[in-house]
Design an enzyme around this catalytic site. Structure first.
Site, PDB file in Angstrom:
ATOM      1  CG  ASP A  58       0.733  -6.245   1.097  1.00  0.00           C
ATOM      2  OD1 ASP A  58      -0.043  -7.179   0.805  1.00  0.00           O
ATOM      3  OD2 ASP A  58       0.547  -5.082   0.695  1.00  0.00           O
ATOM      4  CG  HIS A  68      -1.340  -0.485   2.118  1.00  0.00           C
ATOM      5  ND1 HIS A  68      -0.066  -0.987   2.032  1.00  0.00           N
ATOM      6  CD2 HIS A  68      -2.173  -1.436   1.602  1.00  0.00           C
ATOM      7  CE1 HIS A  68      -0.114  -2.198   1.471  1.00  0.00           C
ATOM      8  NE2 HIS A  68      -1.386  -2.489   1.212  1.00  0.00           N
TER       9      HIS A  68
HETATM   10 ZN   LIG Z   1      -2.616  -6.455   1.142  1.00  0.00          ZN
END
Ligand SMILES: [Zn+2]
Length: 431
Positions: A310, A259
């Site tokens: 993800d 991220h």
């Molecule tokens: Zn994750």
């Protein structure tokens, strides 16, 4: 030797025509452009891309897709459902769900997955389930076995204990984690890796000997996905999460920050200087309302960028790749943040290296992982080949080759109806 003849293929950042690719023992041993096919070659129509890497996955989150938006949904409605699914999964139901999810990934053109795996059962049964699922689906996997010790950090920086659901994620100590992780055996398309869930789940003071424990394996960690994590880290330790990882000596070429949405200039500099990778997950970051990370600033500072799906709100490598570029365009009010060839490298070679494999590129010595894309579908017809990935979707992937073997042929996986497998596996979890 298995050989392929590609109508077009992306080699060294450019599109070449009539390319023969010879493979042996799962690796590419010859690449010859502008040549005729041999009678035994397997012909690949359209445009052949190098294998595409899903550098950040939690396979079981696939059970949440399209089910977390009631009344608009919040981060917490998403997380409550994720915990409910985690509570219910057994090694058997996890295997079914992961197997179907990995098959969906292969159909979409993903040839390697980094499974950020935090659903343990103490015994190694969950690790066996996820590795067997990947082997059956035919996808290459790096098992990023995750260290998870605490329940979180309050905004004032105090540590929260593990909840009943989170106990499932925790080995309770670094020693237990390392012992369990070291006992997992890997098949031919699998390799080990490690992960620290986040500075919310692991006290950074416990990380100082982690680099030695991990011994050169890929090491991943969630980092500054939401600004609340930064607030809590500043309250607890007076520095940012990136600085905590840097001080523990974790940043470097084996390290991938997942991220990196809310980074200071100093954080960007640290990640760049150390040659760390930052894995963006654009379809997840927008689904969860995380924000838009500083992708081009990171790249300019020297960090490598990779991509992951993800939580699998979407499984489509083209959508992630475009998301990276398009989110930046919206934030910067400018086009052309990355050039098309560079974007493709984020989706391929950079993800492979973040997962500890030499692949995601069509050259001699690299893994024989290839993805053929239809150039004449309703979506792709008319698009220039050197930017086809701005038009294609997962539905345009026709053939997928992993380790020299055909895993998807004519848009079909050997499992047959993968939609049905997903529906059955999700129904079995029954939330
Ligand atoms: Zn994750």
């Amino acid at each position: 030797v298995t050989s392929f003849w590609c109508e077009h293929a992306v080699i060294d950042r450019s599109v070449r025509a009539r390319v023969r690719i010879e493979t042996a023992d799962g690796e590419i041993v010859a690449v010859v452009p502008d040549t005729a096919a041999m009678p035994t070659d397997r012909k690949l129509a359209g445009l052949v891309l190098p294998g595409l890497a899903n550098a950040h996955s939690h396979a079981f989150h696939r059970a949440l897709r399209g089910r977390t938006h009631s009344d608009g949904g919040t981060f917490w409605t998403w997380r409550d459902l994720m915990y409910r699914v985690a509570d219910r999964l057994t090694p058997d139901s996890y295997f079914d769900l992961a197997r179907a999810t990995f098959a969906e990934m292969v159909l979409a053109g993903y040839t390697v997955v980094g499974e950020f795996h935090y659903l343990h059962a103490g015994s190694g049964a969950m690790e066996d389930a996820v590795l067997s699922a990947a082997a059956e689906a035919g996808i290459r996997i790096t098992l990023l076995d995750t260290l998870y010790l605490d329940g979180g950090l309050d905004p004032d920086g105090s540590t929260v204990g593990l909840s009943a659901s989170q106990r499932r994620f925790s080995d309770l100590s670094v020693e237990n984690w390392q012992a369990r992780r070291s006992a997992v055996s890997m098949g031919p398309l699998a390799r080990g890796g490690a992960a620290v869930h986040s500075i919310r789940a692991v006290d950074p003071r416990l990380l100082s000997n982690l680099v030695e424990l991990v011994a050169g394996d890929p090491l991943h960690a969630h980092l500054s996905e939401q600004s609340a994590e930064n607030t809590a880290a500043l309250a607890a330790w007076g520095v940012t999460p990136t600085r905590l990882f840097a001080d523990a000596g974790l940043l470097g070429e084996n390290f991938t920050a997942v991220h990196g949405t809310h980074l200071s200039d100093d954080d960007i500099e640290l990640l760049g200087q150390t040659g760390s990778t930052v894995c963006f997950c654009p379809t997840t970051e927008r689904d969860l309302g995380d924000g838009i990370g500083p992708a081009s600033a990171l790249a300019a500072a020297g960090a490598r960028l990779a991509l992951g799906s993800d939580q699998h709100a979407v499984i489509d490598p083209f959508e992630e790749l475009r998301g990276l570029e398009m989110h930046e365009r919206l934030a910067a009010e400018a086009r052309g943040r990355f050039d098309p060839a560079e974007l493709l490298e984020h989706a391929s070679a950079n993800g492979y290296s973040a997962l500890g494999w030499n692949g995601g590129t069509i050259r001699v010595g690299a893994l024989a992982d290839l993805v053929a894309v239809d150039t004449g579908s309703v979506r792709t017809a008319g698009a220039a080949l050197d930017q086809l990935w701005f038009a294609a979707t997962a539905a345009d992937v026709t053939t997928v080759v992993i380790a020299g073997e055909i895993v998807v042929d004519d848009r079909r996986h050997a499992f047959g109806d993968v939609g049905e497998l997903l529906a059955e596996a999700i129904a079995k979890v029954g939330t």
